[in-house]
Design an enzyme around this catalytic site. Structure first.
Site, PDB file in Angstrom:
ATOM      1  N   ASP A 220     -25.667  56.506  39.232  1.00 15.55           N
ATOM      2  CA  ASP A 220     -24.307  55.209  39.668  1.00 15.55           C
ATOM      3  C   ASP A 220     -24.415  54.667  37.411  1.00 15.55           C
ATOM      4  OD1 ASP A 220     -25.655  52.314  40.795  1.00 15.55           O
ATOM      5  OD2 ASP A 220     -25.135  51.946  38.271  1.00 15.55           O
ATOM      6  N   ILE A 221     -23.357  54.242  37.673  1.00 12.89           N
ATOM      7  CA  ILE A 221     -22.113  54.006  36.925  1.00 12.89           C
ATOM      8  C   ILE A 221     -22.892  52.499  36.003  1.00 12.89           C
ATOM      9  CG2 ILE A 221     -21.029  52.108  37.118  1.00 12.89           C
ATOM     10  CD1 ILE A 221     -18.236  54.230  36.552  1.00 12.89           C
TER      11      ILE A 221
ATOM     12  N   VAL B 269     -21.739  47.743  47.002  1.00  9.50           N
ATOM     13  CA  VAL B 269     -20.551  48.284  47.656  1.00  9.50           C
ATOM     14  C   VAL B 269     -21.245  48.371  48.905  1.00  9.50           C
ATOM     15  CG1 VAL B 269     -19.820  51.181  47.321  1.00  9.50           C
ATOM     16  CG2 VAL B 269     -20.302  49.645  45.341  1.00  9.50           C
TER      17      VAL B 269
ATOM     18  N   HIS C  50     -26.226  53.504  50.556  1.00 13.33           N
ATOM     19  CA  HIS C  50     -26.320  54.041  49.897  1.00 13.33           C
ATOM     20  C   HIS C  50     -27.498  53.532  49.227  1.00 13.33           C
ATOM     21  CE1 HIS C  50     -24.316  50.455  47.908  1.00 13.33           C
ATOM     22  NE2 HIS C  50     -25.237  50.266  47.461  1.00 13.33           N
TER      23      HIS C  50
HETATM   24  P1  5GP Z   1     -25.262  47.959  45.313  1.00 14.28           P
HETATM   25  O1  5GP Z   1     -25.138  46.058  44.527  1.00 14.28           O
HETATM   26  O2  5GP Z   1     -24.359  47.216  46.472  1.00 14.28           O
HETATM   27  O3  5GP Z   1     -26.450  47.974  46.682  1.00 14.28           O
HETATM   28  O4  5GP Z   1     -25.100  48.666  44.448  1.00 14.28           O
HETATM   29  C1  5GP Z   1     -24.158  49.003  44.117  1.00 14.28           C
HETATM   30  C2  5GP Z   1     -23.838  50.336  42.808  1.00 14.28           C
HETATM   31  O5  5GP Z   1     -22.836  50.643  42.508  1.00 14.28           O
HETATM   32  C3  5GP Z   1     -24.537  49.421  41.899  1.00 14.28           C
HETATM   33  O6  5GP Z   1     -25.432  49.569  41.141  1.00 14.28           O
HETATM   34  C4  5GP Z   1     -23.317  49.591  40.456  1.00 14.28           C
HETATM   35  O7  5GP Z   1     -23.837  49.577  39.844  1.00 14.28           O
HETATM   36  C5  5GP Z   1     -22.949  51.519  41.678  1.00 14.28           C
HETATM   37  N1  5GP Z   1     -21.340  51.937  41.172  1.00 14.28           N
HETATM   38  C6  5GP Z   1     -20.612  50.664  41.506  1.00 14.28           C
HETATM   39  N2  5GP Z   1     -19.270  51.540  41.121  1.00 14.28           N
HETATM   40  C7  5GP Z   1     -19.390  52.693  41.118  1.00 14.28           C
HETATM   41  C8  5GP Z   1     -18.951  53.710  40.772  1.00 14.28           C
HETATM   42  O8  5GP Z   1     -17.380  53.975  40.327  1.00 14.28           O
HETATM   43  N3  5GP Z   1     -19.245  54.984  40.341  1.00 14.28           N
HETATM   44  C9  5GP Z   1     -20.727  54.859  40.119  1.00 14.28           C
HETATM   45  N4  5GP Z   1     -21.399  56.151  39.692  1.00 14.28           N
HETATM   46  N5  5GP Z   1     -21.338  54.079  40.504  1.00 14.28           N
HETATM   47  C10 5GP Z   1     -20.866  52.642  40.742  1.00 14.28           C
END
Ligand code: 5GP
Ligand code: ZN
Length: 115
Positions: A30-31, A94, A98
């Protein structure tokens, strides 16, 4: 899916620190990690949310759990969390399904847990 950031990582159109890859599954850091280990485990098929799962996804869904287990073993974790946000109202940013594989020390407030 053209505008999907995770599909772009799968296609190597944007960079990511890849931890695991096979024909159906990708895992990458995760970034913005919130724990010592914070790896995203995703199906290569663009499934937007867990609400979009159907019976045909049974195999890949199972594989996500197996890959998470392998990665956790590699990271030396005795236990871990698999966090799944479902849709915008469930905290999902996103829209490509995931699991967050989380382990070790947490970096957020109130997150002194060690697993
Ligand atoms: P969500 O809130 O959708 O469950 O989590 C999305 C995750 O994706 C977040 O923890 C965010 O830091 C990670 N994320 C968003 N954009 C990117 C990216 O471009 N690269 C990576 N490696 N992680 C990302
Ligand atoms: Zn996607």
């Amino acid at each position: 899916m053209p505008d999907c950031v995770f599909c772009k990582i799968i296609a190597r159109e944007i960079p990511g620190t890849i931890r695991y890859e096979d024909a159906e599954v990708l895992a990458f850091d995760d970034i913005h990690p919130v724990a010592n280990t914070h790896i995203l485990v995703i199906p290569k098929e663009h499934i937007a949310t867990a609400k979009d799962l159907t019976e045909e996804h049974q195999t890949v869904l199972f594989k996500l759990f197996v890959v998470a287990k392998k990665l956790a073993q590699e990271q030396g974790l005795a236990g871990y969390k698999l966090h799944l946000n479902v849709d915008t109202a469930g905290g999902q940013d996103v829209m490509h399904l995931h699991f967050h594989l989380l382990g070790g020390e947490f970096k957020t407030s109130g997150g002194e847990t060690r697993v």
